[in-house]
Write an enzyme that holds these catalytic residues in place. Structure first.
Site, PDB file in Angstrom:
ATOM      1  N   LYS A  32      -9.401  10.108 -11.901  1.00 31.96           N
ATOM      2  CA  LYS A  32      -8.866  11.356 -11.363  1.00 31.96           C
ATOM      3  C   LYS A  32      -9.840  12.507 -11.595  1.00 31.96           C
ATOM      4  O   LYS A  32     -10.121  13.302 -10.694  1.00 31.96           O
ATOM      5  CB  LYS A  32      -7.514  11.660 -11.996  1.00 31.96           C
ATOM      6  CG  LYS A  32      -6.809  12.877 -11.399  1.00 31.96           C
ATOM      7  CD  LYS A  32      -5.469  13.147 -12.088  1.00 31.96           C
ATOM      8  CE  LYS A  32      -4.453  12.094 -11.770  1.00 31.96           C
ATOM      9  NZ  LYS A  32      -3.107  12.405 -12.310  1.00 31.96           N
ATOM     10  N   GLU A  37     -15.358   5.680 -20.135  1.00 30.22           N
ATOM     11  CA  GLU A  37     -15.628   4.267 -19.868  1.00 30.22           C
ATOM     12  C   GLU A  37     -15.931   4.036 -18.384  1.00 30.22           C
ATOM     13  O   GLU A  37     -16.864   3.312 -18.029  1.00 30.22           O
ATOM     14  CB  GLU A  37     -14.422   3.409 -20.296  1.00 30.22           C
ATOM     15  CG  GLU A  37     -14.095   3.478 -21.765  1.00 30.22           C
ATOM     16  CD  GLU A  37     -13.086   4.574 -22.094  1.00 30.22           C
ATOM     17  OE1 GLU A  37     -12.457   4.481 -23.167  1.00 30.22           O
ATOM     18  OE2 GLU A  37     -12.922   5.512 -21.284  1.00 30.22           O
ATOM     19  N   LYS A  44     -10.029   9.643 -26.734  1.00 31.48           N
ATOM     20  CA  LYS A  44     -11.173   9.911 -25.862  1.00 31.48           C
ATOM     21  C   LYS A  44     -12.061  10.998 -26.458  1.00 31.48           C
ATOM     22  O   LYS A  44     -13.290  10.877 -26.495  1.00 31.48           O
ATOM     23  CB  LYS A  44     -10.681  10.358 -24.482  1.00 31.48           C
ATOM     24  CG  LYS A  44      -9.945   9.304 -23.683  1.00 31.48           C
ATOM     25  CD  LYS A  44      -9.481   9.902 -22.369  1.00 31.48           C
ATOM     26  CE  LYS A  44      -8.666   8.922 -21.544  1.00 31.48           C
ATOM     27  NZ  LYS A  44      -8.177   9.539 -20.284  1.00 31.48           N
ATOM     28  N   HIS A 104       4.323 -23.708 -25.432  1.00 32.06           N
ATOM     29  CA  HIS A 104       3.507 -24.506 -26.344  1.00 32.06           C
ATOM     30  C   HIS A 104       2.662 -23.623 -27.250  1.00 32.06           C
ATOM     31  O   HIS A 104       1.676 -24.081 -27.830  1.00 32.06           O
ATOM     32  CB  HIS A 104       2.626 -25.465 -25.541  1.00 32.06           C
ATOM     33  CG  HIS A 104       3.416 -26.493 -24.794  1.00 32.06           C
ATOM     34  ND1 HIS A 104       3.709 -27.737 -25.304  1.00 32.06           N
ATOM     35  CD2 HIS A 104       4.020 -26.440 -23.580  1.00 32.06           C
ATOM     36  CE1 HIS A 104       4.437 -28.417 -24.434  1.00 32.06           C
ATOM     37  NE2 HIS A 104       4.643 -27.658 -23.380  1.00 32.06           N
ATOM     38  N   GLY A 124      -1.553   7.705 -14.270  1.00 33.82           N
ATOM     39  CA  GLY A 124      -2.304   6.497 -13.945  1.00 33.82           C
ATOM     40  C   GLY A 124      -1.465   5.237 -13.957  1.00 33.82           C
ATOM     41  O   GLY A 124      -1.611   4.372 -13.090  1.00 33.82           O
ATOM     42  N   ARG A 125      -0.551   5.111 -14.909  1.00 35.73           N
ATOM     43  CA  ARG A 125       0.236   3.889 -15.041  1.00 35.73           C
ATOM     44  C   ARG A 125       1.306   3.762 -13.953  1.00 35.73           C
ATOM     45  O   ARG A 125       1.956   2.732 -13.838  1.00 35.73           O
ATOM     46  CB  ARG A 125       0.873   3.827 -16.429  1.00 35.73           C
ATOM     47  CG  ARG A 125       1.729   5.030 -16.801  1.00 35.73           C
ATOM     48  CD  ARG A 125       2.027   5.023 -18.300  1.00 35.73           C
ATOM     49  NE  ARG A 125       2.794   6.187 -18.759  1.00 35.73           N
ATOM     50  CZ  ARG A 125       2.256   7.349 -19.086  1.00 35.73           C
ATOM     51  NH1 ARG A 125       0.947   7.542 -18.965  1.00 35.73           N
ATOM     52  NH2 ARG A 125       3.019   8.337 -19.527  1.00 35.73           N
ATOM     53  N   GLU A 147       2.689   3.261 -23.255  1.00 33.71           N
ATOM     54  CA  GLU A 147       2.074   4.574 -23.109  1.00 33.71           C
ATOM     55  C   GLU A 147       3.120   5.608 -22.727  1.00 33.71           C
ATOM     56  O   GLU A 147       2.995   6.784 -23.059  1.00 33.71           O
ATOM     57  CB  GLU A 147       0.968   4.521 -22.047  1.00 33.71           C
ATOM     58  CG  GLU A 147       0.091   5.769 -22.005  1.00 33.71           C
ATOM     59  CD  GLU A 147      -1.162   5.588 -21.179  1.00 33.71           C
ATOM     60  OE1 GLU A 147      -2.196   5.163 -21.745  1.00 33.71           O
ATOM     61  OE2 GLU A 147      -1.105   5.853 -19.961  1.00 33.71           O
TER      62      GLU A 147
END
Length: 551
Positions: free
Chosen positions: A206, A212, A509, A383, A266-267, A352
């Site tokens: 954005k 990153e 951040k 398993h 974002g999510r 979040e």
């Protein structure tokens, strides 16, 4: 100011009620209520939701609904849909639901035609991805785009990566790959085998400043320009961002830039331009079906009575276990290998959003909030960790997700039936055994004797929800995501927290940026603010220096 429900009579009533319900077993609840298995279900869109195997009575459900009404859930829900600034700490509206609204819907927020803005971007995305998919858009050397690489992190990666994986049967466009981790191994392995002249990068940030993402984008840019030159950037990079100045400085033109808005986190953003890679893979028509699935559950959440409202009921059950029963986590177990990334996607969406210890008014929460989400596809998990679910000392509610119709199938081992039938038999068996277990008497009747009996007893009384869809399609996937989005909202309202900010993420951040120079300059000063971090930096420098000194 949001009422602190933990100080109200209904909260006290639920706390007292829990001490009574804790002595009940699901075996007894089903035995005394023959209609429980059919009554404690709800249908939302194409999703059949069975919540009968939860450690609750009808009285529990009634009290939880009373709690929701005391929280003003319906009023908060309507405020969100109408564009009220329910994200109070950032003074923003919360309008991910507008991303999938009909074109002719009307919603003016802060003077902006929200629906018009959304469909303007969707139309531009559709035109651009049509060109990529048809071969009309070509790279700097005239080569057709064969691979789209999405560069993002958090919601800018987890959402589109999960959706592309889930909808691989509907993908008839370029291959799509994803890069998120700033570990160079992620980018290097993703670029392996690709040709610069047939690769299109989508940089999703954005602000166009996410550390990153922009570190990976810069490295990808170098990879491209070393092969094709600076002029190639505009033909091989697309931006999903609101910062036109930074995007332009990177070399991406306005026609290749797609915006989104402060009112979507974002999510919650996979239905926006953040889903560019998804649209490139499945096409704009399938993407429209995907958005339609979201919309179906939005309408259900907005209009269904609370008693038969799937996100409301499931969200309240999450509150029940987290705040009253003391269960810290929820396992999400999709019996669909194509949904392998779904639990990871839900980790961000839920944790979040509701991983908060401060209420909207700044006061501390007085009860546990949030749930730790985790999971793995069935039958793999059976398993691995199902042992703990069945016989462990921790109570972990489970969400099973499955589909009646497979996207592909093969004959079963004995030639009778299908592999998908075996898969679904395992899903239904796991939810049944978790709920009802196996008593010592039943174990003994099967021939087990003596000291082995306790080891084979399954206590049962382990709660679960089963969500059964018709088939994993773009529409049902949208429905499934929206089902969890609205659960998050319900829980946030009841707990009195803001589900739409993420200040803890922001601090991490900032701290990483501050430490960067101390790691880049091995001879520079170290000032990290604590002796542990400073010691780690010194150890890192010594290791780097030893490596540098090697012949």
């Amino acid at each position: 100011m949001t009422t602190d429900l933990t100080r109200t009579p209904i909260w006290e009533k639920l706390a007292a009620h829990q001490s009574t319900v804790s002595f009940l077993h699901l075996r007894d609840l089903f035995a005394t209520d023959p209609n429980r298995g059919s009554d404690l279900t709800v249908t939302a869109g194409d999703l059949y939701v069975d919540y009968s195997k939860h450690r609750v009575t009808r009285e529990t459900l009634g009290l939880l609904l009373e709690l929701a009404r005391a929280a003003g859930l319906e009023q908060h829900r309507d405020a969100m849909f109408s564009g009220v600034h329910v994200n109070c700490s950032e003074d923003r509206a919360v309008l991910h639901t507008a991303l999938r609204a009909y074109r002719d819907a009307e919603l003016i927020v802060d003077g902006q035609d929200v629906i018009g803005d959304v469909h303007c971007v969707l139309d531009r995305m559709g035109e651009f991805t049509d060109q990529v998919r048809s071969g009309e858009w070509r790279g700097a050397t005239g080569e057709r785009i064969r691979t789209v690489v999405n560069i993002g992190i958090g919601g800018s990666d987890l959402g589109p990566a999960m959706v592309c994986s889930a909808l691989r049967h509907y993908s008839d466009g370029p291959e799509v790959r994803f890069v998120s981790n700033v570990d160079p191994a992620d980018l290097v392995s993703t670029l392996e085998g690709l040709q610069p002249d047939s690769t299109l990068f989508v940089v999703v940030s954005k602000t166009f400043a996410t550390l990153e993402t922009m570190t990976n984008a810069a490295a990808a840019r170098r990879w491209l320009t070393e092969a094709l030159g600076e002029a190639a950037v505009s033909k091989h990079f697309v931006a999903v961002s609101t910062d036109i100045e930074r995007v332009t400085a990177f070399g991406i033109g306005p026609d290749s830039t797609f915006g989104f808005w402060d009112w979507v986190g974002g999510r919650y953003s996979v239905g926006s331009a953040v889903g560019f890679a998804v649209m490139a893979a499945i096409g704009r028509d399938r993407f429209t079906e995907f958005l339609g699935g979201f919309r179906e559950i939005d309408m259900h959440f907005r209009t269904a009575p609370l008693e038969s409202n799937a996100p409301v009921v499931l969200g309240l059950l999450g509150v029940w276990y987290a705040s009253f029963v003391g269960a810290d986590s929820r396992a999400v177990l999709p019996y669909s290998n194509d949904l392998a990334r779904f639990p990871a996607y839900l980790q961000q969406l839920t944790m979040e959003s509701n991983g908060k210890s401060v209420r909207t008014d700044g006061s501390p929460t007085r009860v546990p909030t949030g749930e730790v989400f985790w999971g793995e596809p069935g039958t793999n998990g059976q398993h691995a960790f199902h042992q703990l679910l069945h016989q462990g000392t921790r109570l972990i509610p489970v969400d099973f997700v499955g589909f009646a119709e497979p996207t592909e199938d093969l004959p079963a081992l004995d030639g009778v039936g299908s592999m998908h039938g075996v898969l679904m038999a395992n899903l239904f068996a796991q939810s049944s055994v978790l709920a009802f277990g196996r008593t010592a008497t039943e174990v003994a009747s099967e021939g087990t004797e003596g000291a082995l009996v306790p080891h084979r007893v399954m206590p049962g009384n382990r709660p679960s929800t089963t969500i059964l869809g018709t088939k994993l399609t773009p529409s049902t996937l949208g429905q499934l995501i929206a089902l969890y989005e609205h659960q998050v909202f319900v829980q946030g309202v009841v707990w009195g927290i803001n589900s739409f900010d993420q200040w803890g993420v922001e601090l991490g951040k900032t701290s990483a940026l501050a430490l960067g120079p101390a790691l880049a300059d091995l001879d520079g000063p170290i000032s990290a603010g604590d002796s542990s971090t400073e010691g780690l930096i010194r150890a890192y420098r010594r290791a780097k220096e030893r490596r540098i000194c090697l012949p």
